[in-house]
Design an enzyme around this catalytic site. Sequence first.
Site, PDB file in Angstrom:
ATOM      1  N   ASP A  91       0.870  -1.186   0.000  1.00 37.41           N
ATOM      2  CA  ASP A  91       0.000   0.000   0.000  1.00 37.41           C
ATOM      3  C   ASP A  91       0.904   1.232   0.000  1.00 37.41           C
ATOM      4  O   ASP A  91       1.484   1.575   1.030  1.00 37.41           O
ATOM      5  CB  ASP A  91      -0.895   0.020   1.244  1.00 37.41           C
ATOM      6  CG  ASP A  91      -1.994  -1.036   1.221  1.00 37.41           C
ATOM      7  OD1 ASP A  91      -1.880  -1.996   0.425  1.00 37.41           O
ATOM      8  OD2 ASP A  91      -2.949  -0.918   2.009  1.00 37.41           O
ATOM      9  N   LYS A 155      -6.775   3.474  -2.793  1.00 34.99           N
ATOM     10  CA  LYS A 155      -7.102   3.424  -1.368  1.00 34.99           C
ATOM     11  C   LYS A 155      -7.332   4.840  -0.862  1.00 34.99           C
ATOM     12  O   LYS A 155      -6.588   5.755  -1.214  1.00 34.99           O
ATOM     13  CB  LYS A 155      -5.962   2.734  -0.609  1.00 34.99           C
ATOM     14  CG  LYS A 155      -6.111   2.670   0.901  1.00 34.99           C
ATOM     15  CD  LYS A 155      -4.919   1.932   1.517  1.00 34.99           C
ATOM     16  CE  LYS A 155      -4.901   2.043   3.024  1.00 34.99           C
ATOM     17  NZ  LYS A 155      -3.725   1.357   3.619  1.00 34.99           N
ATOM     18  N   LYS A 184     -10.025   0.389  -1.893  1.00 32.84           N
ATOM     19  CA  LYS A 184      -9.859   0.097  -0.468  1.00 32.84           C
ATOM     20  C   LYS A 184     -10.228   1.321   0.350  1.00 32.84           C
ATOM     21  O   LYS A 184      -9.710   2.411   0.119  1.00 32.84           O
ATOM     22  CB  LYS A 184      -8.421  -0.332  -0.162  1.00 32.84           C
ATOM     23  CG  LYS A 184      -8.167  -0.610   1.328  1.00 32.84           C
ATOM     24  CD  LYS A 184      -6.777  -1.159   1.566  1.00 32.84           C
ATOM     25  CE  LYS A 184      -6.475  -1.284   3.052  1.00 32.84           C
ATOM     26  NZ  LYS A 184      -5.129  -1.862   3.310  1.00 32.84           N
TER      27      LYS A 184
END
Length: 219
Positions: A91, A155, A184
Amino acid sequence: MDKPLAKYLDHTLLKPDATEDQVTRVIAEAKHYHFASVCINPYWVKLTHQELVGTDVNACTVIGFPLGATTTASKVAESQQALADGADELDMVLNIGELKAGHKEAVQADIKAVAEAAHAGHGLLKVIIEAVLLTDEEKVTACQLAEAAGADYVKTSTGFASGGATVHDVALMRQTVGDRLGVKAAGGIHTKADALAMIKAGASRIGASASVAIVTTED
């Protein structure tokens, strides 16, 4: 939902003062509840990977975290080290300042370099756009650049800025990437109702430290 609620959840412990005992407990919880992944800081990837071998839970870590303002070379090196240590998912925080300055080529190149490193190491890349710092137009641009650069997910948040995921942002991101990328939602998701609202808005993954409470709450 197209899968069990637990499989939407990245069980997260990113506090700077997290101890080995705390990390080990989070890993044990993830194995017990069959979460999608355990998301920890890079230092803990090797331990997490070792503990998760043979399970259905991935090891996830963060890159250029939490500011996104490190150099591309350092993000790539961090990614390669994490993958070598056994990370399955990365991430990364995009370069927020460059995005806000309108330097799209720099932002895309930064993501692309990490995406290439991730995929070379058979990893998945999620790009954190830190939505609370962006206008809606910038959020859309960030998602478009992440997609063009080869990311697998976008995300919402690091959880370290002034705000986290919102239903509005998740819906906007899903509208932008369609079914081509995952979305996300992370930051401030504490309850089952929170998680279900994000999934309804289009989230395919949820980052939360409250994962156990989320899956054990009765309907």
